[in-house]
Design an enzyme around this catalytic site. Structure first.
Site, short mmCIF file in Angstrom:
data_model
loop_
_atom_site.label_atom_id
_atom_site.label_comp_id
_atom_site.label_asym_id
_atom_site.label_seq_id
_atom_site.Cartn_x
_atom_site.Cartn_y
_atom_site.Cartn_z
N ASN A 160 10.15 -0.74 -8.35
CA ASN A 160 10.26 0.28 -9.40
C ASN A 160 10.62 1.68 -8.90
OD1 ASN A 160 7.65 0.42 -8.38
ND2 ASN A 160 6.84 1.29 -10.27
N GLU A 257 -1.76 -0.52 -2.85
CA GLU A 257 -1.50 0.29 -4.06
C GLU A 257 -1.04 -0.69 -5.13
OE1 GLU A 257 -2.03 3.38 -4.48
OE2 GLU A 257 -2.32 4.09 -2.44
N CYS A 291 3.33 2.46 -12.11
CA CYS A 291 1.95 1.95 -12.03
C CYS A 291 1.00 2.84 -12.81
CB CYS A 291 1.53 1.87 -10.58
SG CYS A 291 1.85 3.41 -9.70
N GLU A 470 -2.34 6.90 -0.51
CA GLU A 470 -1.09 7.52 -0.07
C GLU A 470 -1.27 9.02 -0.21
OE1 GLU A 470 1.88 5.87 -2.64
OE2 GLU A 470 2.33 4.25 -1.25
P1 NDP Z 1 5.26 -7.43 -6.43
O1 NDP Z 1 3.80 -7.58 -6.22
O2 NDP Z 1 5.97 -8.55 -7.09
O3 NDP Z 1 6.02 -7.16 -5.04
C1 NDP Z 1 5.69 -6.11 -4.15
C2 NDP Z 1 6.25 -6.44 -2.77
O4 NDP Z 1 5.47 -7.48 -2.16
C3 NDP Z 1 7.67 -6.99 -2.83
O5 NDP Z 1 8.38 -6.57 -1.69
C4 NDP Z 1 7.43 -8.48 -2.82
O6 NDP Z 1 8.55 -9.23 -2.45
C5 NDP Z 1 6.31 -8.58 -1.80
N1 NDP Z 1 5.54 -9.82 -1.90
C6 NDP Z 1 5.41 -10.66 -2.94
N2 NDP Z 1 4.58 -11.69 -2.63
C7 NDP Z 1 4.18 -11.48 -1.35
C8 NDP Z 1 3.31 -12.18 -0.45
N3 NDP Z 1 2.69 -13.30 -0.81
N4 NDP Z 1 3.14 -11.69 0.78
C9 NDP Z 1 3.74 -10.53 1.17
N5 NDP Z 1 4.58 -9.84 0.37
C10 NDP Z 1 4.79 -10.30 -0.88
O7 NDP Z 1 5.44 -6.07 -7.25
P2 NDP Z 1 6.71 -5.53 -8.04
O8 NDP Z 1 7.85 -5.33 -7.10
O9 NDP Z 1 6.92 -6.37 -9.25
O10 NDP Z 1 6.21 -4.08 -8.48
C11 NDP Z 1 5.48 -3.86 -9.63
C12 NDP Z 1 3.99 -3.78 -9.36
O11 NDP Z 1 3.73 -2.75 -8.41
C13 NDP Z 1 3.20 -3.41 -10.60
O12 NDP Z 1 2.03 -4.18 -10.69
C14 NDP Z 1 2.86 -1.95 -10.37
O13 NDP Z 1 1.72 -1.53 -11.07
C15 NDP Z 1 2.68 -1.91 -8.88
N6 NDP Z 1 2.88 -0.54 -8.40
C16 NDP Z 1 1.80 0.16 -7.94
C17 NDP Z 1 1.93 1.49 -7.55
C18 NDP Z 1 0.76 2.26 -7.01
O14 NDP Z 1 0.98 3.37 -6.50
N7 NDP Z 1 -0.46 1.78 -7.11
C19 NDP Z 1 3.22 2.18 -7.65
C20 NDP Z 1 4.30 1.34 -8.14
C21 NDP Z 1 4.11 0.03 -8.50
P3 NDP Z 1 9.54 -9.81 -3.60
O15 NDP Z 1 9.53 -8.86 -4.75
O16 NDP Z 1 10.85 -9.84 -2.95
O17 NDP Z 1 8.94 -11.13 -3.98
#
Ligand code: NDP
Length: 504
Positions: A160, A257, A291, A470
């Site tokens: 995002n 996060e 998020c 962060e």
């Molecule tokens: P995901 O959890 O789908 O993915 C995050 C990252 O983790 C991606 O690079 C993903 O790869 C990777 N990943 C997925 N599964 C695994 C695993 N089993 N082991 C290691 N890495 C893995 O999140 P999104 O990309 O869909 O982002 C949206 C989410 O992020 C929302 O829930 C949002 O709330 C949260 N978010 C939190 C923030 C905060 O500051 N707290 C800020 C922004 C977003 P791939 O996508 O290639 O599968």
């Protein structure tokens, strides 16, 4: 898509991996297509990194570690500032790329990209102030606390805010003297690759910033790599649980996060138009895909009906369409799955008895945007805490409004969530802001504002929103090993049995 990205030429560049300071051919031909969420046009493809690719990238980071971590912090700071300056000179290119891949309007992306150098400048500066600390302690003893780089860090980032979230992590990790391997989201992997190339171009030593693209399995391979000593994830809560389990297996520290379900409390002393404008900003920037997007609006009863009407009017006025058009105020959501989840949530909310005050479906747009994953900015009123819309993170422009009678009920409703990331409250009464703000369970709180993010202000949640921070000194210190060394200056050695006060 920017000429620097046309690694292999062609209208839809096929990228390689970037590690050890150069573009590298992946082990296999397996690739991931990157498509515009606004038109479904093919924008690029990136490799699906294999275990051997991940190993090579970690090896490159490991090889760079001794040199990078041994640099004086002022020297590392010079490198980070050069990287910041290079990014600062290419904001338009970066914003156009981010907008094309994520579907966020160019006006939002320009504003966000314009602030990216701040994180590098900030961590470059504070890291210079953190060398070692000496403290006198009881009995003529002196304790020296030393801060040292940890090693190779795995940065797992979401789709995002591909650049912002990556740079937040990278700036802290690099300033502390670590080398990084980044695994960006498969949905938005291009700008992280570009940033790694720019880091090398800015003069950062080869292997300090490395990027491997792929899916969740690639992230898992990186987490499990025996030379990765620190993991930092921004992602969904379920991903957080999996990553924490892997980190736990190897006893590797991690920052998580994760998701949120941000409450926004609106007290009746807030001027109506200010409350409605603030709500539209909280809810609909990035099409509700942050998020901390405001999703649960809790409004004092006497302002409730006028607020719903004014908020709905603002939602209806939002211009949807081409993310590259400077007039566009909202783009698509990231994927068909995401759009379908929003539409399903609307159906469920209606079935549960909520009232749709604005939006409620997919908009009708002219080609080629009729193929995109667009969702109308949607406001549901009369949403009760037992409804899914009130409880589950949706990550889209669909929000709820619920009335409250008094402060106690407002706080109870706000805290009725497994998440504890963002919260906002709107009031003219500063004593109430302090009273209520202190009782809200959230790691990031805004009063009369929303979405503000600054390298100096710590960022992170509790509960299902994860742990660790962060921004700020907390982030820098989380990327450092700390050791204490205690020295005796008193010539008379005081043994274990004689000097009890020093051990208590
Ligand atoms: P995901 O959890 O789908 O993915 C995050 C990252 O983790 C991606 O690079 C993903 O790869 C990777 N990943 C997925 N599964 C695994 C695993 N089993 N082991 C290691 N890495 C893995 O999140 P999104 O990309 O869909 O982002 C949206 C989410 O992020 C929302 O829930 C949002 O709330 C949260 N978010 C939190 C923030 C905060 O500051 N707290 C800020 C922004 C977003 P791939 O996508 O290639 O599968």
């Amino acid at each position: 898509m920017g000429s620097a990205l046309a690694v292999d030429g062609g209208p839809a560049p096929r990228h390689r991996l970037f590690y050890g300071g150069a573009w590298r051919a992946p082990e296999t031909e397996a690739a991931i297509e990157v498509r515009s969420p606004a038109t479904l046009e093919l924008l690029a493809s990136v490799p699906m990194a294999s275990a051997a690719d991940v190993d090579a990238a970690v090896g490159a980071a490991r090889a760079a570690l001794a040199g990078w971590s041994a640099l004086d912090s002022a020297e590392r700071a010079r490198h980070l500032r050069a990287f910041a300056d290079l990014i600062g000179a290419r904001i338009d290119e970066l914003a156009a790329l981010e907008s094309a891949v994520t579907g966020r309007p160019i006006r939002e992306m320009r504003a966000q990209m314009g602030r990216i150098p701040e994180w590098l400048d900030y961590f470059a500066a504070i890291a210079m102030g953190l060398e070692a600390e000496a403290n006198s302690v009881k009995g003529g003893l002196v304790t020296v606390t030393r801060y040292e780089a940890m090693g190779v860090c795995a940065l797992l980032t979401p789709w995002n805010h591909p650049v912002l979230i990556l740079v937040k992590k990278l700036a802290a990790a690099l300033a502390a003297g670590n080398c990084c391997v980044v695994k960006p989201s498969e949905l938005a992997p291009v700008s992280p690759l570009l940033l790694a190339e720019w880091a090398a171009e800015a003069g950062l030593p080869d292997g300090v910033v490395n990027v491997v693209t792929g899916a969740g399995e690639t992230g898992a391979l990186l987490c499990d790599h025996p030379q990765v000593v620190r993991i930092d994830l921004t992602g969904g809560t379920e991903t957080g649980r999996k990553v924490a389990a892997r980190a736990g297996q190897r006893l590797v520290p991690c920052t998580l996060e994760l998701g949120g379900k941000t409450p926004v409390l609106v007290f009746a002393d807030t001027p109506l138009e200010e409350a409605a404008a603030g709500a539209a900003f909280a809810a609909f920037i990035a099409a509700g895909q942050t998020c901390v997007s405001g999703t649960r609006f809790l409004v004092e009863r006497s302002l409730y009906e006028p607020f719903v009407a004014a908020f709905a009017e603002r939602a209806r006025a939002i211009r949807l369409g081409d993310p590259a058009d400077p007039e566009t105020e909202m783009g698509p959501v990231i994927s068909a799955a995401s759009r379908d989840r929003c539409l399903q949530a609307m159906e469920e909310a209606r079935a549960a008895g909520a009232r749709c005050a604005a939006g409620g479906g997919s908009p009708t747009l002219a080609p080629p945007f009729d193929r995109g994953h667009f969702v109308e900015p949607t406001v549901f009123a009369e949403v009760s805490p037992d409804m899914a819309l009130f409880r589950e993170e949706l990550f889209g422009p669909v929000v709820s409004v619920t009335p409250f009678e008094d402060e106690a009920q407002a706080v109870a409703l706000a805290n009725d969530s497994a998440y504890a990331l963002g919260a906002a409250l709107w009031t003219r009464d500063v004593t109430r802001a302090l009273r209520v703000g202190n009782r809200l369970r959230a790691g990031v709180l805004w009063v009369n504002d929303h979405h503000k993010n600054d390298p100096r202000a710590i960022w992170g949640g509790f509960g299902d929103s994860g742990f660790g921070k962060e921004n700020g000194w907390d982030a820098l210190k989380s990327y450092l090993n700390k050791r204490s060394m205690t020295l005796r200056s008193n010539p008379a050695f005081d043994d274990w049995f004689g000097g009890g006060q020093r051990y208590g």
